[in-house]
Write a protein that holds these residues in place. Structure first.
Motif, PDB file in Angstrom:
ATOM      1  N   PRO A  72       0.872  -1.199  -0.069  1.00  0.00           N
ATOM      2  CA  PRO A  72       0.190   0.007  -0.093  1.00  0.00           C
ATOM      3  C   PRO A  72       0.984   1.157  -0.219  1.00  0.00           C
ATOM      4  O   PRO A  72       2.100   1.125   0.556  1.00  0.00           O
ATOM      5  CB  PRO A  72      -0.867  -0.031   1.201  1.00  0.00           C
ATOM      6  N   PRO A  73       0.558   2.290  -0.770  1.00  0.00           N
ATOM      7  CA  PRO A  73       1.148   3.692  -0.647  1.00  0.00           C
ATOM      8  C   PRO A  73       1.252   4.050   0.896  1.00  0.00           C
ATOM      9  O   PRO A  73       0.391   3.789   1.586  1.00  0.00           O
ATOM     10  CB  PRO A  73       0.418   4.504  -1.096  1.00  0.00           C
ATOM     11  N   GLY A  74       2.313   4.764   1.265  1.00  0.00           N
ATOM     12  CA  GLY A  74       2.462   4.999   2.456  1.00  0.00           C
ATOM     13  C   GLY A  74       4.113   5.094   3.027  1.00  0.00           C
ATOM     14  O   GLY A  74       5.208   5.081   2.244  1.00  0.00           O
ATOM     15  N   GLY A  75       4.304   5.255   4.345  1.00  0.00           N
ATOM     16  CA  GLY A  75       5.596   5.288   4.846  1.00  0.00           C
ATOM     17  C   GLY A  75       6.113   3.917   5.319  1.00  0.00           C
ATOM     18  O   GLY A  75       5.346   3.350   5.871  1.00  0.00           O
ATOM     19  N   TYR A  76       7.311   3.662   5.310  1.00  0.00           N
ATOM     20  CA  TYR A  76       7.882   2.490   5.389  1.00  0.00           C
ATOM     21  C   TYR A  76       9.260   2.594   5.702  1.00  0.00           C
ATOM     22  O   TYR A  76      10.270   3.486   5.597  1.00  0.00           O
ATOM     23  CB  TYR A  76       8.135   1.564   4.217  1.00  0.00           C
ATOM     24  N   GLU A  77       9.511   1.734   6.937  1.00  0.00           N
ATOM     25  CA  GLU A  77      11.229   1.451   7.190  1.00  0.00           C
ATOM     26  C   GLU A  77      11.432   0.295   6.329  1.00  0.00           C
ATOM     27  O   GLU A  77      11.151  -0.937   6.743  1.00  0.00           O
ATOM     28  CB  GLU A  77      11.341   1.343   8.722  1.00  0.00           C
ATOM     29  N   LEU A  78      12.452   0.527   5.618  1.00  0.00           N
ATOM     30  CA  LEU A  78      12.902  -0.695   4.585  1.00  0.00           C
ATOM     31  C   LEU A  78      14.291  -1.220   4.910  1.00  0.00           C
ATOM     32  O   LEU A  78      15.045  -0.409   4.905  1.00  0.00           O
ATOM     33  CB  LEU A  78      12.970  -0.250   3.021  1.00  0.00           C
ATOM     34  N   GLY A  79      14.339  -2.577   5.035  1.00  0.00           N
ATOM     35  CA  GLY A  79      16.095  -3.086   5.121  1.00  0.00           C
ATOM     36  C   GLY A  79      15.837  -4.275   4.584  1.00  0.00           C
ATOM     37  O   GLY A  79      14.796  -5.012   4.102  1.00  0.00           O
TER      38      GLY A  79
ATOM     39  N   PRO B 217      18.667   0.367   7.771  1.00  0.00           N
ATOM     40  CA  PRO B 217      17.369   0.586   6.829  1.00  0.00           C
ATOM     41  C   PRO B 217      17.300   2.115   6.444  1.00  0.00           C
ATOM     42  O   PRO B 217      17.967   2.902   6.992  1.00  0.00           O
ATOM     43  CB  PRO B 217      16.176   0.349   8.041  1.00  0.00           C
ATOM     44  N   ILE B 218      16.296   2.040   5.479  1.00  0.00           N
ATOM     45  CA  ILE B 218      16.029   3.433   5.054  1.00  0.00           C
ATOM     46  C   ILE B 218      14.656   3.942   5.213  1.00  0.00           C
ATOM     47  O   ILE B 218      13.915   2.812   5.390  1.00  0.00           O
ATOM     48  CB  ILE B 218      16.362   3.842   3.187  1.00  0.00           C
ATOM     49  N   HIS B 219      14.305   4.895   5.353  1.00  0.00           N
ATOM     50  CA  HIS B 219      12.853   5.255   5.660  1.00  0.00           C
ATOM     51  C   HIS B 219      12.351   6.115   4.412  1.00  0.00           C
ATOM     52  O   HIS B 219      12.828   7.089   3.864  1.00  0.00           O
ATOM     53  CB  HIS B 219      12.666   6.538   6.751  1.00  0.00           C
ATOM     54  N   MET B 220      11.242   5.679   3.768  1.00  0.00           N
ATOM     55  CA  MET B 220      10.793   6.042   2.755  1.00  0.00           C
ATOM     56  C   MET B 220       9.362   5.987   2.703  1.00  0.00           C
ATOM     57  O   MET B 220       8.560   5.617   3.605  1.00  0.00           O
ATOM     58  CB  MET B 220      11.003   5.007   1.466  1.00  0.00           C
ATOM     59  N   THR B 221       8.854   7.016   1.491  1.00  0.00           N
ATOM     60  CA  THR B 221       7.394   7.347   1.608  1.00  0.00           C
ATOM     61  C   THR B 221       7.264   6.966   0.207  1.00  0.00           C
ATOM     62  O   THR B 221       7.940   7.704  -0.892  1.00  0.00           O
ATOM     63  CB  THR B 221       6.816   8.805   1.925  1.00  0.00           C
ATOM     64  N   ILE B 222       6.272   6.124  -0.142  1.00  0.00           N
ATOM     65  CA  ILE B 222       5.917   6.155  -1.638  1.00  0.00           C
ATOM     66  C   ILE B 222       4.573   6.179  -2.017  1.00  0.00           C
ATOM     67  O   ILE B 222       3.603   5.982  -1.252  1.00  0.00           O
ATOM     68  CB  ILE B 222       6.240   4.487  -1.945  1.00  0.00           C
ATOM     69  N   ASP B 223       4.175   6.701  -3.089  1.00  0.00           N
ATOM     70  CA  ASP B 223       2.857   7.245  -3.599  1.00  0.00           C
ATOM     71  C   ASP B 223       2.164   5.948  -4.294  1.00  0.00           C
ATOM     72  O   ASP B 223       2.899   5.011  -4.729  1.00  0.00           O
ATOM     73  CB  ASP B 223       3.014   8.392  -4.608  1.00  0.00           C
TER      74      ASP B 223
END
Length: 115
Positions: A39-46, A61-67
């Motif tokens: 789902p679109p939104g904010g994530y901590e990705l590792g 990890p990186i912190h990202m927001t995806i549309d």
């Protein structure tokens, strides 16, 4: 409403688990690519090395927001026991010399991946 995360594994020997907000969301096999819908939104990705055992294979990890309706393409590789994340332009997103925040591509924002 979904976005896509496509991860290419550049390693010939390491298998990675995709970790989003602390949960395993899939695996990426050596020299293969995996796409997951999120789902679109904010994530901590590792990522973590599935075969590392007790070795200290680390991934900041990186912190990202995806549309919505966006596909983010990333590449992962292990060097010196550290899992490195790169965007499609070759920018090292979780390294010591990356940018503090900014757009990786249209519809994706990375927040403070090196802090």
């Amino acid at each position: 409403m979904t976005a896509k995360l496509t991860v290419t594994n550049s390693s010939r020997t390491h298998e990675y688990a995709i970790v989003l907000n602390g949960e395993n969301r899939g695996e990426v096999f050596p020299l293969k690519a995996t796409t997951i819908e999120i789902p679109p939104g904010g994530y901590e990705l590792g990522f973590k090395d599935v075969d590392a055992g007790d070795l200290p294979t680390l991934c900041k990890p990186i912190h990202m927001t995806i549309d919505d309706a966006i596909t983010l393409e990333l590449r992962v590789v292990t060097k010196n026991f550290s899992i490195q994340i790169y965007d499609s332009a070759g920018t090292h997103l979780n390294g010591k010399h990356g940018f503090l925040c900014g757009r990786v591509c249209e519809g994706v924002r990375i927040e403070n991946p090196i802090t």
